[in-house]
Design a protein around this motif. Sequence first.
Motif, mmCIF file in Angstrom:
data_model
loop_
_atom_site.group_PDB
_atom_site.id
_atom_site.type_symbol
_atom_site.label_atom_id
_atom_site.label_comp_id
_atom_site.label_asym_id
_atom_site.label_seq_id
_atom_site.Cartn_x
_atom_site.Cartn_y
_atom_site.Cartn_z
ATOM 1 N N SER A 65 7.252 13.767 -32.094
ATOM 2 C CA SER A 65 7.871 14.137 -30.698
ATOM 3 C C SER A 65 8.845 15.219 -30.902
ATOM 4 N N GLN A 66 8.697 16.251 -30.068
ATOM 5 C CA GLN A 66 9.483 17.427 -30.115
ATOM 6 C C GLN A 66 10.051 17.739 -28.833
ATOM 7 N N PRO A 67 11.206 16.971 -28.499
ATOM 8 C CA PRO A 67 11.792 17.042 -27.140
ATOM 9 C C PRO A 67 12.296 18.367 -26.763
ATOM 10 N N PRO A 68 12.074 18.974 -25.770
ATOM 11 C CA PRO A 68 12.624 20.209 -25.262
ATOM 12 C C PRO A 68 14.087 20.380 -25.505
ATOM 13 N N GLY A 69 14.572 21.473 -26.021
ATOM 14 C CA GLY A 69 15.985 21.759 -26.303
ATOM 15 C C GLY A 69 16.635 22.557 -25.097
ATOM 16 N N GLU A 70 17.870 22.586 -25.018
ATOM 17 C CA GLU A 70 18.644 23.360 -23.799
ATOM 18 C C GLU A 70 17.959 24.545 -23.467
ATOM 19 N N PRO A 71 17.299 25.674 -24.365
ATOM 20 C CA PRO A 71 16.678 26.707 -23.935
ATOM 21 C C PRO A 71 15.486 26.380 -23.024
ATOM 22 N N GLU A 72 14.771 25.693 -23.560
ATOM 23 C CA GLU A 72 13.363 25.301 -23.127
ATOM 24 C C GLU A 72 13.724 24.775 -21.632
ATOM 25 N N ILE A 73 14.542 23.773 -21.566
ATOM 26 C CA ILE A 73 14.466 23.128 -20.538
ATOM 27 C C ILE A 73 15.375 24.102 -19.325
ATOM 28 N N ARG A 74 16.108 25.085 -19.646
ATOM 29 C CA ARG A 74 16.916 26.100 -18.874
ATOM 30 C C ARG A 74 15.559 26.681 -18.442
ATOM 31 N N GLU A 79 12.243 28.805 -14.073
ATOM 32 C CA GLU A 79 10.831 29.073 -13.531
ATOM 33 C C GLU A 79 9.965 28.156 -12.593
ATOM 34 N N GLN A 80 10.349 26.914 -12.969
ATOM 35 C CA GLN A 80 9.709 25.694 -12.209
ATOM 36 C C GLN A 80 10.290 24.968 -11.171
ATOM 37 N N ILE A 81 11.508 25.468 -11.052
ATOM 38 C CA ILE A 81 12.572 24.690 -10.034
ATOM 39 C C ILE A 81 13.336 25.436 -9.282
ATOM 40 N N SER A 82 13.719 26.659 -9.767
ATOM 41 C CA SER A 82 14.982 27.339 -9.019
ATOM 42 C C SER A 82 14.446 28.009 -7.555
ATOM 43 N N THR A 83 13.294 28.424 -7.420
ATOM 44 C CA THR A 83 12.920 28.783 -5.918
ATOM 45 C C THR A 83 12.410 27.845 -5.106
ATOM 46 N N GLY A 84 12.059 26.572 -5.580
ATOM 47 C CA GLY A 84 11.380 25.453 -4.808
ATOM 48 C C GLY A 84 12.402 24.620 -4.244
ATOM 49 N N PHE A 85 13.663 24.350 -4.673
ATOM 50 C CA PHE A 85 14.439 23.550 -4.513
ATOM 51 C C PHE A 85 16.090 24.048 -4.337
ATOM 52 N N ASP A 86 16.834 23.370 -3.798
ATOM 53 C CA ASP A 86 18.034 23.717 -3.648
ATOM 54 C C ASP A 86 18.939 22.879 -4.591
ATOM 55 N N HIS A 87 18.746 21.759 -4.741
ATOM 56 C CA HIS A 87 19.532 20.757 -5.356
ATOM 57 C C HIS A 87 18.655 19.581 -5.894
ATOM 58 N N VAL A 88 18.560 19.492 -7.291
ATOM 59 C CA VAL A 88 17.715 18.476 -7.747
ATOM 60 C C VAL A 88 18.669 17.424 -8.649
ATOM 61 N N PHE A 89 18.095 16.241 -8.844
ATOM 62 C CA PHE A 89 18.642 15.178 -9.432
ATOM 63 C C PHE A 89 17.779 14.962 -10.553
ATOM 64 N N GLY A 90 18.070 15.365 -11.804
ATOM 65 C CA GLY A 90 17.446 14.990 -13.094
ATOM 66 C C GLY A 90 17.708 13.469 -13.668
ATOM 67 N N LEU A 91 16.602 12.686 -13.764
ATOM 68 C CA LEU A 91 16.741 11.424 -14.435
ATOM 69 C C LEU A 91 15.853 11.363 -15.605
ATOM 70 N N PHE A 92 16.581 11.189 -16.703
ATOM 71 C CA PHE A 92 15.789 11.585 -18.097
ATOM 72 C C PHE A 92 15.784 10.119 -18.882
ATOM 73 N N VAL A 93 15.057 10.246 -19.945
ATOM 74 C CA VAL A 93 14.754 8.981 -20.934
ATOM 75 C C VAL A 93 16.197 8.795 -21.571
ATOM 76 N N MET A 94 16.324 7.466 -22.160
ATOM 77 C CA MET A 94 17.602 6.703 -22.631
ATOM 78 C C MET A 94 17.812 7.899 -23.839
ATOM 79 N N SER A 95 19.340 8.358 -23.569
ATOM 80 C CA SER A 95 19.946 9.160 -24.563
ATOM 81 C C SER A 95 20.019 8.915 -25.805
ATOM 82 N N SER A 96 20.330 7.543 -26.075
ATOM 83 C CA SER A 96 20.445 7.039 -27.375
ATOM 84 C C SER A 96 19.087 7.228 -27.931
ATOM 85 N N ARG A 97 18.056 7.466 -27.455
ATOM 86 C CA ARG A 97 16.662 7.613 -28.069
ATOM 87 C C ARG A 97 16.113 8.798 -28.084
#
Length: 316
Positions: A65-74, A79-97
């Motif tokens: 698995s190659q989880p996206p890093g900070e540059p890819e998520i930014r 590109e996908q979120i900034s003009t469609g929403f004003d405030h988003v809540f990110g819920l992500f997979v277990m950080s210890s994994r």
Amino acid sequence: MLRLGIVIDSAAEVPPEVLSNPHVRMLPVPIRLGDRLYLDERNPDATRAFNVHLQDLKTAENARSQPPGEPEIRKFLLEQISTGFDHVFGLFVMSSRSPIYRSAFEAASRVITDSMPVRMRAGIKGPLLVECYDSQNLFSGYGVQVLEALREFEAEPAVANIRSHMQQLSRSSYGYLAPSNLDYLLVRARARGDTSVGLIGQTAAKVLGILPILRGFQGKTEAVAKVRGVQAARQHVLNLARRELGRGLLAPYVALSYSGDTADIEALPEYRALLKEAASQNVTVTLQGMSPTNSVNTGAQALSVGIIAKPHEANL
């Protein structure tokens, strides 16, 4: 009026209707299989094709698995979120994994500034605001949180209420896994440096057909029970869900995913009983093919069950 949304990653075991919900956006996770790169976009046909490879122990040894890093998520947020929403809540997979939560947290702070010119060009005032939360779970234990978060989100779309609910979800979420192939699970665990399988006497276990029942809870994964045979493993996790349903769940969902033909699970008496008992309590049961982001680690024909429940033991 603020345009609110929820961002998840492809490890969240949720049905297709959640992924198509206009309030939800999914961050895909790449998986490398030898010289091929597979992007887990949760396409049902692609998922079925991917899961065929899970019978091969070479997949367990070589898949990464190659989880996206900070540059890819930014980049994804801009590109996908900034003009469609004003405030988003990110819920992500277990950080210890997985490092996704930490990378998303870093990206969120930079997006406040970086989103301004993008939004200005689109005629939108102010920055994109992103809040990040660690589900502290995986597989269906992560997915059930998304289901409940979306229910609360649509019932009461106010920032303070959503924030309060997001902060509480992970504390009572349980994710159970009934594997079917111990060899695959052990090879994959060694490849990842993962000790959560924790099965003592592995040679004897394979001879006797003993399988571990794995649980994700509050950022920790561990073997919490041992059963003999694949059918017993599936029965165990389904009956756990039924028992806790009878005791009263803390959210009206039982989330299931399966890395094989879901007809295998639909044919089980325990599953049919779960459906009947859940319907009598207005609890929704979801079942879909397991995400390749997860099935690459579980192997074929593994069953995951997620519930939000009161404290309980895993033994029946």
